[in-house]
Design a protein around this motif. Structure first.
Motif, PDB file in Angstrom:
ATOM      1  N   LYS A  74      11.627   3.730 -27.902  1.00 60.01           N
ATOM      2  CA  LYS A  74      11.967   3.213 -29.366  1.00 60.01           C
ATOM      3  C   LYS A  74      12.513   4.298 -30.175  1.00 60.01           C
ATOM      4  N   GLY A  75      13.639   4.041 -30.911  1.00 65.27           N
ATOM      5  CA  GLY A  75      13.884   5.053 -31.839  1.00 65.27           C
ATOM      6  C   GLY A  75      15.210   6.056 -31.228  1.00 65.27           C
TER       7      GLY A  75
ATOM      8  N   ALA B 260      20.022   1.221 -30.661  1.00 66.13           N
ATOM      9  CA  ALA B 260      21.222   0.648 -30.936  1.00 66.13           C
ATOM     10  C   ALA B 260      21.912   0.156 -29.745  1.00 66.13           C
ATOM     11  N   GLU B 261      21.625   1.001 -28.894  1.00 69.03           N
ATOM     12  CA  GLU B 261      22.284   0.532 -27.528  1.00 69.03           C
ATOM     13  C   GLU B 261      21.893  -0.893 -26.782  1.00 69.03           C
TER      14      GLU B 261
ATOM     15  N   LEU C 150      20.528  -3.247 -28.854  1.00 69.44           N
ATOM     16  CA  LEU C 150      20.774  -4.274 -29.764  1.00 69.44           C
ATOM     17  C   LEU C 150      22.453  -4.599 -29.338  1.00 69.44           C
ATOM     18  N   ALA C 151      22.930  -3.538 -29.190  1.00 70.05           N
ATOM     19  CA  ALA C 151      24.511  -3.973 -28.544  1.00 70.05           C
ATOM     20  C   ALA C 151      24.825  -4.729 -27.264  1.00 70.05           C
ATOM     21  N   LEU C 152      23.729  -4.445 -26.392  1.00 68.71           N
ATOM     22  CA  LEU C 152      23.550  -5.082 -25.046  1.00 68.71           C
ATOM     23  C   LEU C 152      23.302  -6.505 -25.242  1.00 68.71           C
ATOM     24  N   ASN C 153      22.167  -6.523 -25.721  1.00 70.79           N
ATOM     25  CA  ASN C 153      21.451  -7.821 -26.076  1.00 70.79           C
ATOM     26  C   ASN C 153      22.196  -8.801 -26.759  1.00 70.79           C
ATOM     27  N   SER C 154      23.111  -8.342 -27.584  1.00 69.46           N
ATOM     28  CA  SER C 154      24.134  -9.030 -28.577  1.00 69.46           C
ATOM     29  C   SER C 154      25.117  -9.719 -27.400  1.00 69.46           C
TER      30      SER C 154
ATOM     31  N   LEU D 291      13.560  -5.850 -34.175  1.00 64.78           N
ATOM     32  CA  LEU D 291      13.096  -5.040 -33.076  1.00 64.78           C
ATOM     33  C   LEU D 291      11.862  -4.285 -33.583  1.00 64.78           C
ATOM     34  N   ASP D 292      12.302  -3.728 -34.654  1.00 65.81           N
ATOM     35  CA  ASP D 292      11.268  -2.814 -35.268  1.00 65.81           C
ATOM     36  C   ASP D 292       9.882  -3.623 -35.570  1.00 65.81           C
ATOM     37  N   GLU D 293       9.980  -4.957 -36.257  1.00 71.60           N
ATOM     38  CA  GLU D 293       8.752  -5.858 -36.200  1.00 71.60           C
ATOM     39  C   GLU D 293       8.130  -5.911 -34.900  1.00 71.60           C
TER      40      GLU D 293
END
Length: 201
Positions: free
Chosen positions: A66-67, A71-72, A74-78, A95-97
């Protein structure tokens, strides 16, 4: 008659484009939907499987950081869930939540890399003695090569390591490749949720 009254109030307010979930796919819900012109638009399968107590050889994967990996991932998940109405739109805030939830553990979030790039992941959620395959994703460019199966095997091994004996997951009924994979790994129907919709806007 409470369900009928609530549905009719919603239809009065949203005559077009209404979406409602029926949890458990109850026959009465199907009848109520049909009587008001609603049709099934999504089916979400809830599957369960026994976790092997002594898994065989399983591949080793990194865990999410985490941290650093946000970003990597989130891009892959998208990319992986571009077709999905909810999962494909996960944001940094989401993701933070999730990472702030009591169940979140970085070592339950397995990450596959090839040539340094994140290409797949298996995110587990352990609560109440059950282990959920919360999200499993493989880069679309690498699907069909067995990475998803290897990630699932590693997930089972991780659950066994934590003493979990029952695994479960949710999957869209029309996601044929994923459903086939999960059933081949011993997952069986537990229940199903159905989303009904009125005419679109």
């Amino acid at each position: 008659g409470h369900g009928t009254a609530m549905l009719e109030a919603l239809l009065d307010r949203y005559p077009r484009g209404l979406r409602v979930w029926a949890h458990g796919d109850h026959p009465a819900a199907r009848a109520l939907a049909a009587s008001h012109g609603l049709t099934a638009v999504r089916t979400l399968l809830h599957l369960r499987a026994e976790v092997p107590a002594t898994p065989g050889d399983t591949p080793a994967f990194e865990h999410f950081r985490k941290g650093r990996d946000d970003a990597e991932w989130l891009a892959l998940n998208s990319r992986t869930f571009a077709f999905h109405p909810e999962q494909g739109g996960v944001t940094q805030g989401d993701l933070d939540e999730l990472a702030a939830e009591p169940w979140f553990r970085e070592d339950d979030f397995l990450v596959a890399r090839e040539d340094g790039a994140m290409v797949g992941y298996c995110w587990l959620k352990v609560e109440g003695g059950l282990g959920e395959f919360y999200v499993v994703g493989v880069d679309p460019a690498r699907q069909g090569g067995g990475l998803g199966r290897r990630l699932m095997a590693a997930g089972f091994a991780r659950l066994a390591e934590r003493g979990i004996r029952t695994a479960h997951l949710y999957v869209e009924a029309d996601n044929g490749p994923a459903v086939s994979l999960y059933r081949s790994l011993g997952f069986a129907d537990h229940e199903a949720d159905v989303q009904y919709g009125s005419l679109p806007n």
